[in-house]
Design a protein around this motif. Sequence first.
Motif, short mmCIF file in Angstrom:
data_model
loop_
_atom_site.label_atom_id
_atom_site.label_comp_id
_atom_site.label_asym_id
_atom_site.label_seq_id
_atom_site.Cartn_x
_atom_site.Cartn_y
_atom_site.Cartn_z
N THR A 89 -10.96 26.41 16.08
CA THR A 89 -9.92 27.15 16.82
C THR A 89 -9.20 28.16 15.96
OG1 THR A 89 -9.53 25.10 18.06
CG2 THR A 89 -7.91 26.87 18.33
N GLY A 90 -8.82 27.74 14.75
CA GLY A 90 -8.05 28.62 13.88
C GLY A 90 -6.72 29.00 14.50
N SER A 91 -6.47 30.28 14.62
CA SER A 91 -5.21 30.78 15.17
C SER A 91 -5.11 30.61 16.68
CB SER A 91 -5.04 32.27 14.83
OG SER A 91 -5.96 33.04 15.60
N GLY A 92 -6.26 30.47 17.35
CA GLY A 92 -6.29 30.42 18.81
C GLY A 92 -6.53 31.77 19.46
N TYR A 93 -6.67 32.83 18.65
CA TYR A 93 -6.86 34.16 19.25
C TYR A 93 -8.19 34.26 20.01
CZ TYR A 93 -7.61 39.17 19.72
OH TYR A 93 -7.87 40.42 20.23
N LEU A 94 -9.28 33.84 19.35
CA LEU A 94 -10.57 33.93 20.02
C LEU A 94 -10.61 32.98 21.22
CD1 LEU A 94 -13.07 35.69 19.47
CD2 LEU A 94 -14.15 33.67 18.47
N THR A 95 -9.94 31.83 21.09
CA THR A 95 -9.81 30.89 22.21
C THR A 95 -9.19 31.59 23.41
OG1 THR A 95 -9.19 29.29 20.48
CG2 THR A 95 -9.07 28.54 22.78
N ALA A 96 -8.12 32.33 23.15
CA ALA A 96 -7.42 33.05 24.21
C ALA A 96 -8.32 34.11 24.84
CB ALA A 96 -6.14 33.68 23.67
N ARG A 121 0.73 28.97 21.08
CA ARG A 121 0.44 30.39 21.36
C ARG A 121 -0.22 30.56 22.72
NH1 ARG A 121 -1.57 29.80 15.88
NH2 ARG A 121 0.13 30.38 14.46
N LEU A 122 -1.08 29.64 23.08
CA LEU A 122 -1.73 29.72 24.39
C LEU A 122 -0.70 29.54 25.51
CD1 LEU A 122 -5.03 27.71 23.82
CD2 LEU A 122 -4.72 30.19 23.78
#
Length: 222
Positions: A89-96, A121-122
Amino acid sequence: MTTMDFAKARELMVEQQVRPWDVLDPRILDVIGALPRESFVAPAHRNLAYADLALPLAHGETMMKPVMEGRTLQSIDVQAGESVLEIGTGSGYLTACLSRLAREVISLERHADLVDGARARLVEQGIANASIIHADAFGWDNSRRFDAICVTGAVDTVPERFLEWLQPGGRLFAVRGRAPAMEALLMHAGSGDGVNAARVESLFETDLPYLAGAAPAPVFEF
């Protein structure tokens, strides 16, 4: 102190970095152009959120360069009705980003503090179709299968257990090999199981830090 115009920086990132790297899918450009990347980086690095750089995260992890994120999203080509597994996941940016393209995203992260940060963040972005699980992909007990799998760290070889999580006809994006000439690839699952049933499509050369547990074994020279 001058306040940075993040909206303008985002626009320039899309037009001067991502698009010139042959990321031309309008859905991907729209997602990257709308999502505030600065909200996913550490406060100390906010002014670098749209630079052509991989940014540091806790535990020695990194956030991909914007061009790599764009190319990854375009390569895996997630559709609106699909389920996606993200490994790392890391920061969640790519998840978003994936969540804006897919029906559902499950993301695995081995560091509890990164899990908590990405979840927050999400929520801040109003994203409700992504779930982050605190787990190591190499120890995760899973019986589900997914339409697409996105591996966000490099692997020496693609683990067979990852391919077993694909639906028949599904696809997995990964970066495989050894620096400095790693290969981004898309593995397409056939109707059978396992590595031998997958068709491999070579995409482009790149270089990423290894996913924890997926680096090559050390070679000792005498």
